[in-house]
Scaffold this active site. Structure first.
Site, PDB file in Angstrom:
ATOM      1  N   GLY A  81       0.768  -1.653   0.005  1.00  0.00           N
ATOM      2  CA  GLY A  81      -0.024   0.055  -0.535  1.00  0.00           C
ATOM      3  C   GLY A  81       0.863   1.264   0.131  1.00  0.00           C
ATOM      4  O   GLY A  81       0.535   2.465  -0.429  1.00  0.00           O
ATOM      5  N   SER A  82       2.065   1.270   0.515  1.00  0.00           N
ATOM      6  CA  SER A  82       3.084   2.667   0.682  1.00  0.00           C
ATOM      7  C   SER A  82       3.261   2.322  -0.696  1.00  0.00           C
ATOM      8  O   SER A  82       3.846   3.657  -1.237  1.00  0.00           O
ATOM      9  CB  SER A  82       4.375   1.866   1.806  1.00  0.00           C
ATOM     10  OG  SER A  82       3.642   1.555   3.317  1.00  0.00           O
TER      11      SER A  82
ATOM     12  N   HIS B  75      -5.181  -6.127   6.573  1.00  0.00           N
ATOM     13  CA  HIS B  75      -6.522  -5.829   5.006  1.00  0.00           C
ATOM     14  C   HIS B  75      -7.272  -6.384   5.254  1.00  0.00           C
ATOM     15  O   HIS B  75      -7.719  -7.729   5.378  1.00  0.00           O
ATOM     16  CB  HIS B  75      -5.399  -4.709   4.369  1.00  0.00           C
ATOM     17  CG  HIS B  75      -4.512  -3.561   4.148  1.00  0.00           C
ATOM     18  ND1 HIS B  75      -5.306  -2.644   4.545  1.00  0.00           N
ATOM     19  CD2 HIS B  75      -3.715  -3.636   5.727  1.00  0.00           C
ATOM     20  CE1 HIS B  75      -3.933  -1.563   5.554  1.00  0.00           C
ATOM     21  NE2 HIS B  75      -2.980  -2.363   5.933  1.00  0.00           N
TER      22      HIS B  75
ATOM     23  N   ASN C  56      11.007   0.021  -9.145  1.00  0.00           N
ATOM     24  CA  ASN C  56      10.148  -1.131  -9.969  1.00  0.00           C
ATOM     25  C   ASN C  56       9.371  -1.883  -8.523  1.00  0.00           C
ATOM     26  O   ASN C  56      10.304  -1.915  -7.715  1.00  0.00           O
ATOM     27  CB  ASN C  56      11.595  -1.944 -10.607  1.00  0.00           C
ATOM     28  CG  ASN C  56      10.723  -3.506 -10.071  1.00  0.00           C
ATOM     29  OD1 ASN C  56       9.759  -3.608 -10.220  1.00  0.00           O
ATOM     30  ND2 ASN C  56      11.439  -4.424 -10.941  1.00  0.00           N
TER      31      ASN C  56
ATOM     32  N   ASP D  50      -7.388   0.689   4.538  1.00  0.00           N
ATOM     33  CA  ASP D  50      -8.373   0.231   5.217  1.00  0.00           C
ATOM     34  C   ASP D  50      -9.476   0.458   5.210  1.00  0.00           C
ATOM     35  O   ASP D  50     -10.355   0.577   5.846  1.00  0.00           O
ATOM     36  CB  ASP D  50      -7.463   0.885   6.292  1.00  0.00           C
ATOM     37  CG  ASP D  50      -6.438   1.320   6.926  1.00  0.00           C
ATOM     38  OD1 ASP D  50      -5.634   0.617   6.530  1.00  0.00           O
ATOM     39  OD2 ASP D  50      -6.105   2.038   7.680  1.00  0.00           O
TER      40      ASP D  50
ATOM     41  N   SER E  17      -4.252  -1.387   0.198  1.00  0.00           N
ATOM     42  CA  SER E  17      -2.901  -1.926   0.804  1.00  0.00           C
ATOM     43  C   SER E  17      -3.824  -3.777   0.685  1.00  0.00           C
ATOM     44  O   SER E  17      -4.798  -3.888   1.150  1.00  0.00           O
ATOM     45  CB  SER E  17      -2.684  -1.908   2.232  1.00  0.00           C
ATOM     46  OG  SER E  17      -1.502  -2.747   2.932  1.00  0.00           O
TER      47      SER E  17
END
Ligand SMILES: Cc1ncc(COP(=O)(O)O)c(C=O)c1O
Length: 506
Positions: free
Chosen positions: A102-103, A263, A332, A212, A258
């Site tokens: 998710g980041s 999650h 990447n 979330d 995420s």
């Protein structure tokens, strides 16, 4: 069991046998991880840990992972392609791009908005501002700094956990503000009507961090929705003829997911960037994900553009291989095909998971309702109150939220006879998983304190963020994930009721 010599020499039979054994193995060793509603799930033992979240799966996911591993394609391939299409179809967005977290999804989303392929007045350039919320998860905000833009922090409402939209205008700076990027806190959609109206007024991008909140929805009166550019429901959603209802993550320009184990669905490490409407943003986001290249061929395929050796870009000689032409300073951030294979099975479970999270929240809310003197429970955005007979009552905006909760948020009220930390310690003593609302007031985290010290111009704060401080000091959350059984939820309720009553009496 023994494998016959005939099947040993036939790869298809061998593969079938491996997968049969895989399922058998998984049924035996993974019983504690099955969905709470599954008959074959191993019962919870009283006094053992109650996690706040975790992976929930059966032999289907394990078989999918092993089958894909036997294919040994390794990078993103046919499973990834299928998962991207299935996720996009579920949400009703133009494209979903898989990434490794998710980041990473947030990093790509904001990077995409810096592309020189976008109109000059919309493109985020060095020093431009992006409005965000102070209370939340750090990697909603860190990518803003990482692309050279300035996060502008506004406060959050301690009851919903979401942005205080009334501060948006105060945060805005003409010619500087280019986007709003913020999360739907713990599965509670933020006020999309107010945010979209603000973005529309000032021609700003909206990035929804939906990490979330997969499976949460937001609805508004049709007339209001149409004035904001929306006339269609998301696939599978309906809130009557006079309303438009859509999943969160489908209202802004780009949204992110995420798929880390706690999650709404998991592929191990993983995430996605959802491109809601604009094909150009898809090409740009994919470029940032895939080394910054200009070429958009999937891995293993050449010359999709039919002019591989016919481009002239940058200062490269005409005909330089398009596959090795880079129009962005990219990354990447791709996941692997076996992860995507797991995600595809999980996506089929998503409707069941969404419901389980809603039900678990209700059970906790009902079970803890006697503690309202000391504990403040979350309300969905636009809800005014909750009661056990009527459920939620709604504000006069006509907008509603339907939350598939990431967590059950509890704040300890200022006058209570115990602190949030004492409550957390009691939960820990009873092995009940609990978490803070991530980074609390992010501005007070060492990384942001250091940033401000090193480069005061690198961030901006609107007001005093008193409510984000309150969230940091008074709030925690329990799990709502679909692995929680009735017995586990009841044990949580009993521990909290006993603790709060004991403290109040004492
Ligand atoms: C709101 C929000 N955004 C982003 C992330 C980052 O996701 P990941 O852990 O997959 O990098 C999280 C993680 O829980 C999150 O809660």
């Amino acid at each position: 069991m023994t494998t016959s010599p005939a099947s040993m020499s036939d790869p298809a039979a061998l593969r079938q046998e491996i997968l049969r054994l895989t399922r058998e193995y998984s049924r035996q060793v993974h019983a504690p991880f099955r969905p709470a509603a599954d008959h074959d799930r191993q019962p919870w033992q009283e006094g053992s840990t109650i996690p706040y979240a975790g992976r929930v799966f059966t032999e289907d996911e394990v078989e999918a992972a092993v089958a894909s591993t036997l294919d040994f394609w390794l990078t993103l391939g046919k499973e990834g392609e299928a998962f991207q299409q299935e996720l996009a179809a579920f949400l009703g967005v133009r494209h979903s791009l898989l990434v490794n977290s998710g980041s990473s999804a947030n990093l790509i989303a904001i990077s995409a908005l810096t592309s020189p392929k976008l109109p000059d007045d919309r493109r985020i350039k060095l020093g431009d501002e992006v409005i965000t919320v102070a209370a939340g998860f750090p990697t909603t905000v860190a990518p803003i700094v990482q692309v050279g833009a300035v996060p502008v922090f506004i406060d959050a409402d301690p009851i919903t956990g979401n942005v205080r939209c009334e501060q948006l205008e105060e945060a805005y700076r003409s010619g500087k503000t280019k986007a709003v990027m913020m999360a739907h806190a713990l599965g509670n959609p933020f006020d999309l009507a107010a945010t979209l109206a603000f973005c529309q007024k000032h021609n700003l991008w909206l990035v929804e961090d939906n990490c979330d909140a997969l499976g949460c929805s937001y609805s508004m009166p049709k007339q209001l929705a149409e004035s904001l550019g929306f006339s269609e429901n998301s696939p599978g959603l309906d809130d009557g003829p006079d309303r438009v209802v859509r999943w969160t993550g489908t209202w802004g320009d780009i949204s992110t997911q995420s798929f880390y184990p706690p999650h709404h669905l998991t592929m191990g490490e993983g995430g996605a960037v959802n491109i809601v409407r604009d094909q150009k943003l898809k090409v740009i986001a994919e470029s940032f994900r895939d080394w910054g290249r200009d070429c958009w061929c999937p891995s293993g395929i050449d010359n999709t553009c039919n002019k591989r050796f016919d481009w002239q870009l940058g200062e490269l000689p005409k005909g330089y291989d398009h596959k090795y032409t880079y129009s962005h300073l990219g990354f990447n951030l791709k996941p692997l095909d076996p992860q995507a294979a797991i995600g595809r099975v999980q996506l089929k479970r998503l409707p069941e998971f969404i419901e389980a999270r809603k039900q678990n929240w209700e059970i906790l809310r009902e079970g803890l309702s006697a503690q309202e003197n000391s504990l403040e429970f979350a309300l969905p955005t636009h809800a005014k109150a909750w009661d056990s007979e009527q459920g939620f009552s709604w504000d006069e905006t006509g907008c509603r939220t339907d939350c598939s909760w990431f967590g059950f948020k509890i704040a300890v009220k200022p006058g209570a006879s115990f602190t949030r930390t004492e409550l957390a310690q009691e939960l820990d003593r009873n092995m009940i998983g609990n978490r803070m609302l991530f980074g609390g007031n992010l501005v007070r985290q060492p990384a942001f304190v250091q940033l401000k010290q090193d480069r005061p111009e690198a961030m901006r704060v609107v007001g005093k963020l008193v409510d984000s401080d309150q969230i940091m000091n008074n709030t925690l959350f329990l799990g709502t994930y679909p692995g929680l059984t009735q017995e586990m939820l009841q044990a949580e309720i009993d521990v909290i009721n006993a603790f709060v009553s004991g403290q109040e009496d004492g």
